[in-house]
Design a protein around this motif. Structure first.
Motif, mmCIF file in Angstrom:
data_model
loop_
_atom_site.group_PDB
_atom_site.id
_atom_site.type_symbol
_atom_site.label_atom_id
_atom_site.label_comp_id
_atom_site.label_asym_id
_atom_site.label_seq_id
_atom_site.Cartn_x
_atom_site.Cartn_y
_atom_site.Cartn_z
ATOM 1 N N UNK A 48 0.923 -1.187 0.416
ATOM 2 C CA UNK A 48 -0.212 0.377 0.612
ATOM 3 C C UNK A 48 1.088 1.045 0.288
ATOM 4 N N UNK A 49 2.244 1.679 0.954
ATOM 5 C CA UNK A 49 3.088 2.882 0.865
ATOM 6 C C UNK A 49 3.293 2.765 0.022
ATOM 7 N N UNK A 50 3.700 1.556 -1.073
ATOM 8 C CA UNK A 50 4.357 1.801 -2.840
ATOM 9 C C UNK A 50 3.254 2.205 -3.534
ATOM 10 N N UNK A 51 2.353 2.276 -3.714
ATOM 11 C CA UNK A 51 1.189 2.399 -4.737
ATOM 12 C C UNK A 51 0.561 3.471 -3.912
ATOM 13 N N UNK A 52 0.685 4.009 -2.338
ATOM 14 C CA UNK A 52 0.236 5.613 -2.505
ATOM 15 C C UNK A 52 1.142 6.592 -2.989
ATOM 16 N N UNK B 189 0.774 9.678 -5.177
ATOM 17 C CA UNK B 189 0.633 10.793 -5.418
ATOM 18 C C UNK B 189 2.235 11.161 -6.306
ATOM 19 N N UNK B 190 2.924 10.292 -6.784
ATOM 20 C CA UNK B 190 4.082 11.179 -7.905
ATOM 21 C C UNK B 190 3.683 11.667 -9.267
ATOM 22 N N UNK B 191 2.389 10.595 -9.488
ATOM 23 C CA UNK B 191 1.250 10.600 -10.391
ATOM 24 C C UNK B 191 0.533 12.739 -10.558
ATOM 25 N N UNK B 192 -0.171 12.104 -9.099
ATOM 26 C CA UNK B 192 -1.047 13.666 -9.254
ATOM 27 C C UNK B 192 -0.506 14.553 -9.113
#
Length: 125
Positions: free
Chosen positions: A110-114, A118-121
């Motif tokens: 989950x932390x990797x996905x988050x 966040x980088x994408x956003x």
């Protein structure tokens, strides 16, 4: 493998995990809402491709969170009527070590996905 855990500690840990999974589910909902805003903003195809990618990953994250929450609840239910010391066996839901490993993997993924989300956003702003 069999280990002994005090019921109070076990109960507190299971409750902490349930709360963490609830928080992940709430964050996933917010992330999906943000993706929806981007999708409706007439973004370029490359961005929409990334939106779809994250939508799929967030959908899967939600499914995994639901599974984890269910398994944690089942484990708590099994141990609620336990004697002063709980003996764990090798079953996935009732074995504390297995459940702990699954939770650690859940947290890490989950932390990797988050982080990726966040980088994408931030690259869209």
């Amino acid at each position: 493998m069999s280990t002994t855990t005090q019921p109070t500690e076990l109960h507190e840990q299971l409750n902490a995990w349930k709360e963490e999974v609830r928080e992940v589910k709430e964050e996933v909902t917010l992330m999906r809402e943000r993706l929806e805003q981007i999708a409706l903003s007439k973004a370029p195809k490359e961005v929409l491709s990334q939106v779809e990618h994250f939508e799929n990953r967030l959908l899967r994250q939600r499914e995994v969170a639901d599974e984890m929450f269910h398994d944690i609840k089942q484990s708590a239910k099994k141990h609620s009527d336990a004697p002063s010391n709980v003996q764990h066996d090798d079953r996935p839901v009732h074995d504390y070590s297995t459940l702990q490993n699954r939770m650690e993997t859940f947290q890490k993924l989950y932390m990797q996905l988050k982080g990726e989300f966040n980088h994408f956003i931030t690259s869209q702003g």
